[in-house]
Design a protein around this motif. Structure first.
Motif, short mmCIF file in Angstrom:
data_model
loop_
_atom_site.label_atom_id
_atom_site.label_comp_id
_atom_site.label_asym_id
_atom_site.label_seq_id
_atom_site.Cartn_x
_atom_site.Cartn_y
_atom_site.Cartn_z
N ASP A 30 0.84 -1.20 0.00
CA ASP A 30 0.00 0.00 0.00
C ASP A 30 0.87 1.24 0.00
N SER A 31 0.33 2.34 -0.50
CA SER A 31 1.12 3.57 -0.64
C SER A 31 1.63 4.11 0.69
N ASP A 32 0.91 3.84 1.78
CA ASP A 32 1.32 4.37 3.08
C ASP A 32 2.02 3.32 3.95
N ALA A 33 2.35 2.17 3.36
CA ALA A 33 3.01 1.10 4.12
C ALA A 33 4.42 1.52 4.52
N LYS A 34 4.80 1.11 5.71
CA LYS A 34 6.16 1.33 6.18
C LYS A 34 6.93 0.03 5.91
N ILE A 35 8.00 0.11 5.16
CA ILE A 35 8.77 -1.08 4.80
C ILE A 35 10.23 -0.90 5.19
N VAL A 36 10.87 -2.01 5.45
CA VAL A 36 12.29 -2.02 5.79
C VAL A 36 12.98 -2.97 4.82
N ILE A 37 14.05 -2.49 4.21
CA ILE A 37 14.85 -3.33 3.33
C ILE A 37 16.19 -3.55 4.03
N LEU A 38 16.46 -4.78 4.40
CA LEU A 38 17.74 -5.09 5.04
C LEU A 38 18.74 -5.50 3.97
N ASN A 39 19.92 -4.92 4.04
CA ASN A 39 20.97 -5.17 3.07
C ASN A 39 22.19 -5.76 3.77
N ALA A 40 22.70 -6.87 3.25
CA ALA A 40 23.92 -7.47 3.77
C ALA A 40 25.10 -6.80 3.07
N ASP A 41 25.81 -5.98 3.78
CA ASP A 41 26.89 -5.16 3.21
C ASP A 41 28.22 -5.93 3.19
#
Length: 85
Positions: A30-41
């Motif tokens: 949804d447009s107002d969804a809060k999302i987290v993208i975890l990146n393995a650096d």
């Protein structure tokens, strides 16, 4: 020539009225969804880092990784990614 100009103007007006998608919408939320993208650096930095990154990728804990191309273990990381794609 007039018809082409009219078509270009009409398309420009239609596309200009479209509301731009948020990043969440582009990812299917949804447009107002809060999302987290975890990146393995630092993938490719060392063998232990590669093993850890591969483990969290396989477990679905992270959804992206960043490879360190000048690092000594990058070829191992590349081989793993080639096998899994």
């Amino acid at each position: 020539m007039k018809h082409y100009l009219c078509l270009i103007v009409c398309c420009a007006v239609l596309f200009a009225q479209e509301k731009p998608k948020t990043l969440a919408e582009a990812l299917g939320y949804d447009s107002d969804a809060k999302i987290v993208i975890l990146n393995a650096d630092d993938y490719g930095m060392c063998h232990a880092e590669n093993l850890g990154t591969q483990k969290v990728l396989e477990a679905g804990i992270v959804s992206s990784t960043t490879m360190m191309m000048p690092c000594p273990w990058v070829l191992e990381a590349v081989e793993y990614i080639k096998k899994t794609i």
